[in-house]
Design a protein around this motif. Structure first.
Motif, PDB file in Angstrom:
ATOM      1  N   THR A 291      30.516  88.014  18.448  1.00 46.54           N
ATOM      2  CA  THR A 291      31.683  88.348  17.630  1.00 46.54           C
ATOM      3  C   THR A 291      31.812  87.475  16.382  1.00 46.54           C
ATOM      4  N   MET A 292      31.125  86.346  16.355  1.00 45.50           N
ATOM      5  CA  MET A 292      31.179  85.477  15.181  1.00 45.50           C
ATOM      6  C   MET A 292      30.509  86.172  13.995  1.00 45.50           C
ATOM      7  N   PRO A 293      31.143  86.190  12.814  1.00 45.22           N
ATOM      8  CA  PRO A 293      30.489  86.772  11.629  1.00 45.22           C
ATOM      9  C   PRO A 293      29.151  86.114  11.361  1.00 45.22           C
TER      10      PRO A 293
ATOM     11  N   PHE B 245      27.518  85.385   8.761  1.00 48.60           N
ATOM     12  CA  PHE B 245      27.448  84.360   7.712  1.00 48.60           C
ATOM     13  C   PHE B 245      27.829  82.977   8.254  1.00 48.60           C
ATOM     14  N   VAL B 246      28.663  82.951   9.282  1.00 46.57           N
ATOM     15  CA  VAL B 246      29.111  81.670   9.825  1.00 46.57           C
ATOM     16  C   VAL B 246      27.953  80.915  10.458  1.00 46.57           C
ATOM     17  N   TYR B 247      26.974  81.641  11.019  1.00 49.72           N
ATOM     18  CA  TYR B 247      25.808  80.981  11.615  1.00 49.72           C
ATOM     19  C   TYR B 247      25.056  80.154  10.589  1.00 49.72           C
ATOM     20  N   LEU B 248      25.077  80.619   9.338  1.00 48.83           N
ATOM     21  CA  LEU B 248      24.263  79.984   8.316  1.00 48.83           C
ATOM     22  C   LEU B 248      24.802  78.621   7.902  1.00 48.83           C
ATOM     23  N   ILE B 249      26.112  78.417   8.034  1.00 53.53           N
ATOM     24  CA  ILE B 249      26.727  77.196   7.497  1.00 53.53           C
ATOM     25  C   ILE B 249      26.196  75.935   8.178  1.00 53.53           C
ATOM     26  N   PRO B 250      26.337  75.787   9.513  1.00 58.06           N
ATOM     27  CA  PRO B 250      25.841  74.550  10.125  1.00 58.06           C
ATOM     28  C   PRO B 250      24.327  74.423  10.066  1.00 58.06           C
ATOM     29  N   VAL B 251      23.608  75.536  10.129  1.00 62.01           N
ATOM     30  CA  VAL B 251      22.139  75.483  10.102  1.00 62.01           C
ATOM     31  C   VAL B 251      21.649  74.996   8.746  1.00 62.01           C
ATOM     32  N   VAL B 252      22.233  75.524   7.669  1.00 56.94           N
ATOM     33  CA  VAL B 252      21.820  75.118   6.325  1.00 56.94           C
ATOM     34  C   VAL B 252      22.217  73.671   6.056  1.00 56.94           C
ATOM     35  N   MET B 253      23.395  73.268   6.519  1.00 57.22           N
ATOM     36  CA  MET B 253      23.810  71.877   6.333  1.00 57.22           C
ATOM     37  C   MET B 253      22.872  70.912   7.051  1.00 57.22           C
ATOM     38  N   LEU B 254      22.321  71.358   8.181  1.00 53.82           N
ATOM     39  CA  LEU B 254      21.477  70.480   8.986  1.00 53.82           C
ATOM     40  C   LEU B 254      20.022  70.508   8.522  1.00 53.82           C
ATOM     41  N   LEU B 255      19.493  71.685   8.200  1.00 54.61           N
ATOM     42  CA  LEU B 255      18.060  71.837   7.937  1.00 54.61           C
ATOM     43  C   LEU B 255      17.742  72.325   6.532  1.00 54.61           C
ATOM     44  N   GLY B 256      18.759  72.573   5.708  1.00 53.87           N
ATOM     45  CA  GLY B 256      18.503  73.076   4.373  1.00 53.87           C
ATOM     46  C   GLY B 256      18.180  74.561   4.400  1.00 53.87           C
ATOM     47  N   ILE B 257      17.451  75.027   3.383  1.00 57.09           N
ATOM     48  CA  ILE B 257      17.087  76.438   3.324  1.00 57.09           C
ATOM     49  C   ILE B 257      15.598  76.579   3.622  1.00 57.09           C
ATOM     50  N   GLY B 258      15.206  77.757   4.083  1.00 55.50           N
ATOM     51  CA  GLY B 258      13.804  77.989   4.401  1.00 55.50           C
ATOM     52  C   GLY B 258      13.639  78.846   5.639  1.00 55.50           C
ATOM     53  N   LYS B 259      12.420  78.873   6.163  1.00 53.78           N
ATOM     54  CA  LYS B 259      12.086  79.737   7.278  1.00 53.78           C
ATOM     55  C   LYS B 259      12.786  79.341   8.575  1.00 53.78           C
ATOM     56  N   ILE B 260      12.767  78.051   8.895  1.00 53.19           N
ATOM     57  CA  ILE B 260      13.312  77.609  10.184  1.00 53.19           C
ATOM     58  C   ILE B 260      14.811  77.884  10.293  1.00 53.19           C
ATOM     59  N   PRO B 261      15.622  77.525   9.298  1.00 50.31           N
ATOM     60  CA  PRO B 261      17.042  77.911   9.383  1.00 50.31           C
ATOM     61  C   PRO B 261      17.231  79.416   9.548  1.00 50.31           C
ATOM     62  N   GLY B 262      16.385  80.207   8.864  1.00 51.28           N
ATOM     63  CA  GLY B 262      16.476  81.650   9.013  1.00 51.28           C
ATOM     64  C   GLY B 262      16.149  82.097  10.423  1.00 51.28           C
ATOM     65  N   VAL B 263      15.105  81.518  11.014  1.00 51.88           N
ATOM     66  CA  VAL B 263      14.732  81.868  12.382  1.00 51.88           C
ATOM     67  C   VAL B 263      15.857  81.519  13.355  1.00 51.88           C
ATOM     68  N   ILE B 264      16.436  80.334  13.198  1.00 55.47           N
ATOM     69  CA  ILE B 264      17.512  79.908  14.098  1.00 55.47           C
ATOM     70  C   ILE B 264      18.701  80.857  13.985  1.00 55.47           C
TER      71      ILE B 264
END
Length: 299
Positions: free
Chosen positions: A147-149, A151-170
């Protein structure tokens, strides 16, 4: 203090408390990112190397070899020449319209995300099926994940790992994994208890019952979960492109920001074509598996 002024002060106090909580949590997460971000990033290095290798493999392989491999796998799963012919036509059209490289990049990340989701989701589903307590713990987590939008998944992942393939996979795995977990749990729980009692009577161990009885009988449900996981992973392609995941999602995102209607339409249709291919192949395999278990003949 009058009743009216006291009621007026409540929103102000709530805003102050909320601001304090937000600052505390933001500061704690930033500190966590600074302290452990590099360690977590290094943990995912093998996965990143595999992703890069797999993507290069698809990009550098001759187009006819890739189409032949996809057609062979599709026929092995579906036993349908019509489906195989349709897949060949679709991939030829993708190459003709100049979307081959982006399609290969999208296929690589979708396949890797699906394999990760299956590798994590089926064991979790089995654990839930074997333990009511585990089910009561995991189910609310799955509810939040679904139920979480996105886009919300992207916030903590990008803050932790930056941008790229791995954040996208997670982000894709978090979004796509719930169906395979839920349907694995459901499939195992729906296995007839009399069948399990018969297996126990013949001296089967718990592991033998699981791999010899429960998982085979639950396979149609598990395949339905895998099918839904693939569909949800493809649905995340455009969103994942916002954090640097290359593929069909980036032209779609570009078309949105620059109002390129045709670019977005053609690449969107390519995503739809991939979704239909994965859907038909996985559904055909699930039907064949169910017929095999029921003693029927293959198509």
């Amino acid at each position: 203090m009058t009743e009216k002024s006291w009621l007026t002060d409540i929103p102000q106090m709530e805003r102050s408390d909320l601001l304090t909580i937000r600052k505390t949590l933001d500061g704690a997460y930033r500190e966590f990112s600074r302290s452990y971000g590099d360690t977590i990033e290094s943990f995912f290095d093998p996965l990143l190397q595999f992703l890069i290798w797999f993507e290069k493999l698809l990009l550098t392989s001759p187009w006819w070899l890739v189409i032949g491999a996809v057609a062979l796998i599709s026929y092995a799963a579906s036993r349908s020449w019509k489906l195989v012919a349709s897949i060949i036509v679709v991939f030829m059209a993708i190459g003709y319209f100049g979307m081959w490289d982006d399609t290969m990049r999208t296929m690589s990340i979708i396949l890797v995300c699906t394999l990760i989701s299956i590798g994590l989701g089926i064991p979790i589903g089995v654990w839930m099926a074997r333990s009511d307590r585990a089910q009561s713990i995991v189910t609310p987590v799955l509810d939040v994940m679904q139920t979480m939008p996105a886009f919300v998944y992207l916030i903590p992942v990008v803050m932790l790992l930056g941008i790229g393939k791995i954040p996208g996979v997670i982000a894709v795995v978090i979004y796509a994994i719930p169906p395979v977990i839920r349907l694995t749990n459901l499939g195992i729980r729906l296995v007839d208890k009399e069948v399990l009692e018969a297996a126990t009577a013949f001296g089967a161990s718990p592991m033998q019952r699981l791999f010899g009885v429960q998982l085979p009988l639950a396979m149609p449900n598990i395949m339905a979960g895998i099918n839904q996981t693939i569909m949800m992973a493809l649905a995340m392609v455009v969103i994942a492109s916002m954090i640097g995941v290359k593929g069909l999602g980036q032209p779609v995102l570009k078309s949105i920001t620059n109002q390129y209607f045709t670019l977005g339409l053609i690449n969107g249709l390519a995503i739809v074509a991939l979704a239909i291919i994965f859907d038909r192949v996985s559904q055909s395999y699930a039907r064949r598996t169910q017929q095999h278990l029921a003693g029927g003949k293959h198509d």
